[in-house]
Design an enzyme around this catalytic site. Sequence first.
Site, PDB file in Angstrom:
ATOM      1  N   SER A   1      39.738  41.411  25.673  1.00  0.00           N
ATOM      2  CA  SER A   1      38.282  41.506  25.240  1.00  0.00           C
ATOM      3  C   SER A   1      37.943  42.895  24.339  1.00  0.00           C
ATOM      4  O   SER A   1      38.655  43.190  23.499  1.00  0.00           O
ATOM      5  CB  SER A   1      37.213  41.211  26.284  1.00  0.00           C
ATOM      6  OG  SER A   1      36.159  41.154  25.922  1.00  0.00           O
TER       7      SER A   1
ATOM      8  N   ASP B   1      35.857  29.829  26.533  1.00  0.00           N
ATOM      9  CA  ASP B   1      35.415  31.084  26.576  1.00  0.00           C
ATOM     10  C   ASP B   1      34.011  31.134  26.042  1.00  0.00           C
ATOM     11  O   ASP B   1      33.823  30.861  24.897  1.00  0.00           O
ATOM     12  CB  ASP B   1      36.255  32.143  25.831  1.00  0.00           C
ATOM     13  CG  ASP B   1      35.844  33.518  25.915  1.00  0.00           C
ATOM     14  OD1 ASP B   1      34.817  33.911  25.944  1.00  0.00           O
ATOM     15  OD2 ASP B   1      36.896  34.228  25.881  1.00  0.00           O
TER      16      ASP B   1
ATOM     17  N   HIS C   1      36.807  33.378  29.818  1.00  0.00           N
ATOM     18  CA  HIS C   1      36.912  34.427  29.493  1.00  0.00           C
ATOM     19  C   HIS C   1      37.241  35.620  30.599  1.00  0.00           C
ATOM     20  O   HIS C   1      37.867  36.840  30.549  1.00  0.00           O
ATOM     21  CB  HIS C   1      35.638  35.291  28.876  1.00  0.00           C
ATOM     22  CG  HIS C   1      35.867  36.560  28.035  1.00  0.00           C
ATOM     23  ND1 HIS C   1      36.459  36.615  26.827  1.00  0.00           N
ATOM     24  CD2 HIS C   1      35.352  37.709  28.198  1.00  0.00           C
ATOM     25  CE1 HIS C   1      36.362  37.903  26.377  1.00  0.00           C
ATOM     26  NE2 HIS C   1      35.654  38.544  27.085  1.00  0.00           N
TER      27      HIS C   1
END
Length: 280
Positions: A147, A223, A256
């Site tokens: 991320s 995600d 995620h």
Amino acid sequence: MKTLSEHACFGGTQRFLAHDSRECATGMRLAVYEPPQAKHGRVPVLYYLAGLTCTEETFMIKAGAQRLAAELGLILVAPDTSPRSPRLPGDDASWDFGLGAGFYVDATEAPWSAHYRMYSYVTRELPELIAANFAADPARQGIFGHSMGGHGALVCALRNPGQYRSVSAFAPIAAPTQCPWGRKAFTGYLGHDESTWLEYDATVLVSQRSLGGAILVDQGSADKFLAEQLNPDLFADACRASGQAFELRMHAGYDHGYYFIQTFVADHLRWHAVALADGE
């Protein structure tokens, strides 16, 4: 450097540490896993940059990477995601800016510029610290992240060709100048002149330069941040246009979080181990 805790792990040692940082001008924390091979000589080192709200503990506790790192003979290093002191006004006002959200930039705006120098911390100070205190081979470094940390890993590698033999990312913020998370962070840390943001945007950087090796990116199709924040398609397009070798793997049903990372972390470790092997 101060050892906060130390644990035997798959024949090696997991440590959680603190030190006084030159670049951040404050105390910083990090986690280091040394595999059993490090007892007999220098081994490759793989840096992991975590995402928003995470700490130096997150990857080491949640990813389950140590077993394979022990087999492959890889040192794993995970720094914290921001300085934690001194406290700055508004540093905990939101979860995506300030504490736990350093975005791996060198801030130029006050008050952040005094301590939020995560780019220089990761690329300059941390490798020096690790080479001086652990059996890490400075000629065999790789970097990856998740991320915000995936963004950091891509930027660090693209801006420092030759320093890292390998780079990969899980669900990176691949075009931060074009998403809400990135625009918020860059405005706060770097100011309103958007031209200064470009050196921290992996999609912009890869359109201007290429790395010798391929870039591996894994992304989950479920995600919730994919469409608004991550933009792997923009990064993939820029790689194709510049001739940068890359592999973008989309995974149906994965989100995620760290269950996604647990599922594919072995692929990343093996991929880095090949690139970091002797004689490469």
